[in-house]
Enzyme design. Structure first.
Site, PDB file in Angstrom:
ATOM      1  N   GLY A  12      -1.148  -2.168  15.248  1.00 36.55           N
ATOM      2  CA  GLY A  12      -0.665  -2.214  13.875  1.00 36.55           C
ATOM      3  C   GLY A  12      -0.122  -0.857  13.466  1.00 36.55           C
ATOM      4  O   GLY A  12      -0.488   0.168  14.045  1.00 36.55           O
TER       5      GLY A  12
ATOM      6  N   LYS B 221       0.797  -1.234   0.000  1.00 37.52           N
ATOM      7  CA  LYS B 221       0.000   0.000   0.000  1.00 37.52           C
ATOM      8  C   LYS B 221       0.828   1.281   0.000  1.00 37.52           C
ATOM      9  O   LYS B 221       0.363   2.312  -0.496  1.00 37.52           O
ATOM     10  CB  LYS B 221      -0.966  -0.006   1.188  1.00 37.52           C
ATOM     11  CG  LYS B 221      -2.036  -1.073   1.079  1.00 37.52           C
ATOM     12  CD  LYS B 221      -3.030  -0.996   2.220  1.00 37.52           C
ATOM     13  CE  LYS B 221      -4.107  -2.053   2.059  1.00 37.52           C
ATOM     14  NZ  LYS B 221      -5.166  -1.899   3.058  1.00 37.52           N
TER      15      LYS B 221
END
Length: 286
Positions: free
Chosen positions: A133, A74
């Site tokens: 995360g 990403k």
């Protein structure tokens, strides 16, 4: 029975695709089901790659209309694109590429989906959170939280580079582990619980789950992760990755085709896709 017969695949068929380290069947089933129901001359295929520049070069050269981008690509994909739309440039993370005659624009429909889900859940912005995360998807979640008005939160990440950087970017705290931490809202944006080698991992200890009010797991495959199962057992309000994956896929579908599907069709395609994914997962366990 479709309202319009889908053309047979031919030279004019438009290809859309996805790139991921762990290709999921959901996007393929969802998009192709929508194409079938609407009679669109499109086809969708999931891929993985060990050569991202070559793969994006193929998207450009072959006229592939759209490409979904998943972990771990990403952020790495950004230098390979021609432009970023606001949803992607604001968080330096891309999950969708649209190809207009060789001009590649990056979007982030994850951010749009997460922002909408947080609004629908009516979580008070003063609610503190733990977000586990620090990758591209975590950045989308952190941005959505910030732009929803959340000011008190902790990014939990062992990575001593990306964890503090994400926390600093949005003015949140950082911690390397969840030791001694609790919050009313807990969010998993790691592969823990995802189909594969980490499928049985619980993203938060059960005591942290019990102390929370809201549990959000971005993992979509499977929908019933260990975190979601434990949260439901304790009666927590849950937001699942299955909801995220549908909403972001609808945004992608509109970007690729120019058509905003009706809710009934979205629900039909979603139910079909999840049913097929569950069946495939059950077969793999036999």
């Amino acid at each position: 029975m479709t309202s319009t017969q889908k053309p047979l695949i031919g030279p004019k068929t438009r290809l859309c695709m996805s790139l991921s380290a762990r290709p999921s069947p959901f996007g393929t089933r969802f998009h192709n089901k929508m194409y079938e129901e609407l009679g669109l001359d499109f086809v969708y295929k999931a891929f993985s790659t060990t050569d991202l520049p070559a793969a994006i070069g193929g998207v450009r050269a072959l006229g592939i209309r759209g490409c979904a981008i998943s972990m771990p690509f990403k952020e790495d994909v950004i230098p390979l694109l021609d432009a970023l739309e606001d949803s992607a440039s604001a968080i330096d993370s891309v999950n969708t590429i649209v190809n207009d005659d060789g001009h590649l624009t990056g979007y982030n429909t994850d951010y749009i989906a997460i922002y909408d889900l947080l609004a629908a859940a009516k979580i008070d912005p003063s609610t503190p959170f733990l977000l586990r995360g620090s990758g591209g998807m975590a950045k989308a979640v952190a941005a959505a939280l910030k732009n929803s008005g959340h000011e008190k939160g902790t990014i939990v990440a062992r990575n001593e580079k990306t964890g503090p950087a994400l926390a600093d970017l949005y003015g949140f705290d950082w911690a390397p582990t969840t030791d001694g931490l609790t919050a009313p809202l807990i969010i998993n944006v790691t592969p823990m619980g995802m189909q594969g080698p980490e499928a049985e991992m619980l993203a938060f200890d059960e005591e942290i789950i019990k102390a929370s009010d809201y549990v959000f797991d971005v993992v979509a495959m499977p929908a019933e992760t260990p975190l979601m199962q434990t949260a439901e057992k304790h009666g927590k309000t849950c937001i699942s990755g299955a909801e995220v994956i549908v909403l972001q896929a609808v945004e992608q579908f509109e970007l690729y085709t120019g058509i905003r599907p009706e809710r009934a069709l979205i629900e039909k395609a979603s139910a079909f896709s999840h049913a097929v994914a569950r069946e495939e997962r059950l077969q793999s366990l036999k």
